[in-house]
Design a protein around this motif. Structure first.
Motif, short mmCIF file in Angstrom:
data_model
loop_
_atom_site.label_atom_id
_atom_site.label_comp_id
_atom_site.label_asym_id
_atom_site.label_seq_id
_atom_site.Cartn_x
_atom_site.Cartn_y
_atom_site.Cartn_z
N ASP A 161 0.82 -1.21 0.00
CA ASP A 161 0.00 0.00 0.00
C ASP A 161 0.85 1.25 0.00
OD1 ASP A 161 -2.29 -1.45 -0.08
OD2 ASP A 161 -2.72 -1.32 2.07
N SER A 162 1.94 1.20 0.75
CA SER A 162 2.75 2.42 0.85
C SER A 162 3.75 2.52 -0.29
CB SER A 162 3.50 2.44 2.18
OG SER A 162 4.38 1.33 2.21
N GLY A 163 3.74 1.52 -1.18
CA GLY A 163 4.66 1.57 -2.32
C GLY A 163 6.07 1.21 -1.93
N ALA A 164 6.24 0.60 -0.76
CA ALA A 164 7.59 0.28 -0.30
C ALA A 164 8.07 -1.08 -0.81
CB ALA A 164 7.65 0.29 1.23
N ALA A 165 7.16 -1.81 -1.48
CA ALA A 165 7.56 -3.14 -1.95
C ALA A 165 8.41 -3.01 -3.21
CB ALA A 165 6.31 -3.97 -2.26
N HIS A 166 9.52 -3.74 -3.27
CA HIS A 166 10.41 -3.67 -4.43
C HIS A 166 10.67 -5.05 -4.96
CE1 HIS A 166 11.14 0.55 -4.04
NE2 HIS A 166 11.42 0.39 -2.73
N LEU A 167 10.86 -5.09 -6.27
CA LEU A 167 11.20 -6.36 -6.90
C LEU A 167 12.69 -6.62 -6.77
CD1 LEU A 167 9.29 -6.57 -10.30
CD2 LEU A 167 8.99 -8.01 -8.27
N ASN A 168 13.00 -7.85 -6.47
CA ASN A 168 14.41 -8.24 -6.42
C ASN A 168 14.59 -9.30 -7.50
OD1 ASN A 168 16.99 -8.78 -5.75
ND2 ASN A 168 16.48 -10.09 -3.97
N LEU A 169 14.84 -8.81 -8.73
CA LEU A 169 14.83 -9.71 -9.87
C LEU A 169 16.13 -10.50 -9.95
CD1 LEU A 169 13.22 -7.40 -12.59
CD2 LEU A 169 12.12 -9.22 -11.28
N THR A 170 15.98 -11.82 -10.10
CA THR A 170 17.17 -12.66 -10.32
C THR A 170 16.86 -13.65 -11.43
OG1 THR A 170 16.32 -14.09 -8.57
CG2 THR A 170 18.10 -12.59 -7.97
N PRO A 171 17.84 -14.04 -12.21
CA PRO A 171 17.62 -15.06 -13.22
C PRO A 171 17.22 -16.37 -12.54
CG PRO A 171 19.75 -14.00 -13.51
CD PRO A 171 19.22 -13.58 -12.18
#
Lengths: 483, 185
Positions: free
Chosen positions: A324-334
């Motif tokens: 909701d607060s936009g604090a979620a981030h993607l941690n992209l890995t192959p």
């Protein structure tokens, strides 16, 4: 379709209507003014001519009568007629009648222009009469008078003069021609004026329309300029006031929403520390339960279970707050997806309960933890609420843009009213089972995770019954495969 | 939009109104010069006289009749009294208009009447002017006498030209017989 409708609206729009109205008004005024002026001028021209002819005719008749004696013979009657005609202009024909004798100053002239009605009027009333007649499309003036003795006693002599009104007819026709030539510029001028005035009306309307569309698109800050003091200016002012009120309400709502979310985040955060302590204590109690009396042991186990549930709920709440607060981030890995899904299933001991179809070598850039959360939620729900066999299928779309993970079961499927709400927070499909194992946030968190990837989760019922949840993720290929 | 369409008529309706107005205006005006019925034109022309009419000569050299409505024509059955009036010349307003008489002042004219024929004996020297003058002089005599004779017929059937007048100059000149219309062309 939309463009065509807009073009049609423009065709029957305000501008067209204004132009048409202006042109019609201009035409109507021009025609009316012309008609009135034409009638007046024609009447004036004709009256002048008629008066002139009557006066001249009377003078000539009286002059010729001085030399005329009754009873008359054809010779003296002809002399009388030509004498009168001499003074009346080239085109005038004079006809004189004495009893049964009728002569004309021009023997070849058409005497039918003197109508029986006029002849009768001249014979019956001892007064001059006149009439306009038309022969072969040409107008003529016919004046007839009885010739009296001095003292007004009738003599039996009648004189008629026929004169052409062609010059007068042409003069009045000239008015119409002038108007016909002038009406085109007038109409053009009216059209230009209409376009100008349509512009002054339509510009504010267009601006209002543009501002309204911007509002519809979500830009509540757009306003229109208020010009002048007319009704359109009032409308613009009202629009601006409405927009102000709307913007304020929306801002307030957002503020309230943000406060509520912040409150949830704060509460969850505050609960974590006591919960950690409680979990620790509960774990100790749980481990020692065997050494406790049975009732106490039961209580200790219950406290331990509920503490674990509460801990999961708080974790989920905090996760939701981060979204909701936009604090979620993607941690992209192959990631090799087949391997990741297998790991999720084996970690939870579900490998034997789920039939999988996992093509190897599907590698993508994903947040491994979040994919694990999604798959675990979907499979967990299928196992809990659906009926075996539960199948999981990993697939790629033919164009190579999307990855799909489909989880299907053979249970009763989802009732239609549930389908729409299955991703809502704390939505319980089965209201009787209020104390399910999940926190009620599982599907909501799964959907948020999918959205964070730029994907979606769709819930549907399979063609052979059972619920089908499909995770669709954009296929971001790891860099080393591009190289 | 609703209120706009109220204040601003739709093209169709407006067009109908304008067409009606135009038609009405055109009907009122009518095009071109229309025929009319018989209209009154004022008093009838007068000018016919029953009274005595004398003929004098205008400045343009033409015969012109002047009426003497106050003198009843019945009193002038005798050509000699007509000749006497001609010898007296035009009245003052007629003189001012340029009328003259060509008859000399000597009174030795004579006239005889036989039915519809009148013979006038003209004194010597009266017909000694230009041919136009002589012709006008004869015209004065013929028309004045013939008109007087015709008017004197109380039946009203005798026309001026029914009276034939023979002019007989004294001396060598040949006589001639005339009717009035010979001189009024």
């Amino acid at each position: 379709m939309r463009v065509a409708r807009r073009a049609l609206r423009r065709l029957v729009g305000l501008r067209t209507r204004l132009v048409v109205a202006f042109v019609l008004i201009a035409l109507a005024s021009a025609v009316t003014a012309t008609a009135l002026a034409y009638r007046e001028s024609r009447t004036a021209v004709l009256e002048r001519k008629q008066d002139a002819v009557r006066t001249a005719f009377k003078n000539r008749v009286e002059q010729a009568a001085a030399d005329f004696d009754v009873p008359a013979d054809e010779v003296s009657l002809t002399r009388f007629a030509t004498g009168v005609a001499d003074g009346l202009g080239d085109d005038a024909v004079v006809v004189a009648r004495y009893r049964s004798l009728t002569v004309s100053s021009d023997a070849s002239a058409d005497r039918s222009r003197i109508t029986p009605a006029l002849r009768e009027a001249v014979r019956d009333h001892n007064r001059m009469s006149f009439q306009r007649v038309e022969r072969d499309g040409r107008p003529y003036l016919v004046v007839g008078t009885p010739v009296t003795f001095d003292g007004a006693s009738p003599s039996g002599l009648d004189a008629f003069a026929v004169t052409s009104l062609r010059a007068e007819s042409e003069a009045t026709a000239g008015v119409l021609e002038a108007v016909r030539d002038g009406i085109v510029p007038v109409v053009l001028l009216a059209a230009v004026l209409a376009l100008l005035s349509a512009g002054t009306v339509l510009r504010p309307v267009r601006e209002l329309g543009r501002a309204t569309r911007r509002h519809a698109a979500g830009d509540l800050s757009s306003r229109v300029r208020v010009r002048g003091r007319d009704e359109l200016a009032d409308l613009a002012r009202d629009f601006n006031e409405t927009a102000d009120a709307l913007e304020a309400s929306v801002a307030e709502l957002r503020e309230q929403d943000a406060r509520a979310k912040r409150f949830v985040a704060d509460v969850s955060h505050e609960l974590r520390t006591p919960l950690a302590a409680m979990t620790m204590v509960a774990t100790v109690l749980d481990e020692d339960a065997d050494a406790l009396p049975p009732d106490t042991a039961q209580a200790a186990r219950t406290v331990s279970e509920e503490t674990a549930r509460l801990s999961r709920l708080v974790d989920d709440l905090m996760e939701m707050s981060r979204f909701d607060s936009g604090a979620a981030h993607l941690n992209l890995t192959p990631t090799d997806l087949a391997e990741a899904v297998s790991a999720t299933l084996s970690l939870r001991g579900w490998t034997d309960r789920v039939r999988t179809e996992l093509p190897h070598g599907v590698r993508a850039l994903v947040d491994r933890r979040r994919v694990d959360v999604i798959v675990a939620n979907l499979v967990g729900n299928a196992l809990r609420h659906g009926a075996p066999p539960v199948t999981l299928t990993l697939a790629t779309d033919p164009a190579g843009d999307w990855l799909t993970v489909e989880v299907a079961d053979r249970g009763p499927g989802l009732p239609p009213e549930t389908l729409a709400h299955v991703f809502d927070r704390f939505y319980k499909a089965d209201s009787a089972r209020t104390r399910s194992e999940g926190s009620g946030l599982g599907t909501a968190i799964a959907l948020e995770n999918a959205r964070l990837h730029g994907g979606t989760i769709e819930a549907a019922n399979g063609p052979e019954g059972g619920a089908v949840f499909t995770l669709r993720l954009p296929w971001r290929r790891p860099r080393e495969e591009h190289a | 939009m609703k209120s706009l369409s109220l204040s601003l008529p739709e093209p169709g309706r407006a067009a109908r109104g304008v067409v009606l107005t135009t038609l009405a205006a055109l009907l009122l005006a009518g095009c071109g010069v229309r025929p009319t019925g018989v209209l009154d034109g004022g008093e009838a022309a007068g000018g016919l006289t029953k009274g005595l009419r004398l003929y004098f000569v205008s400045q343009a050299g033409r015969l012109e009749g002047v009426s003497r409505p106050s003198i009843p024509a019945t009193r002038f059955t005798d050509p000699k009294s007509v000749i006497k009036l001609l010898l007296n010349g035009p009245a003052k307003p007629e003189l001012a208009n340029g009328l003259t008489t060509l008859l000399g002042s000597d009174g030795s004219y004579d006239a005889t009447v036989a039915g519809g024929r009148v013979t006038v004996h003209v004194p010597q020297g009266e017909l000694s002017g230009t041919p136009v003058e002589n012709r006008n002089l004869i015209g004065q005599l013929v028309c004045s006498i013939a008109r007087a004779r015709a008017m004197a017929d109380t039946n009203g059937t005798t026309r001026t030209d029914d009276i034939r007048v023979t002019i007989r100059p004294r001396g060598d000149a040949r006589p001639g017989t005339y009717v009035c219309s010979d001189f009024l062309k």
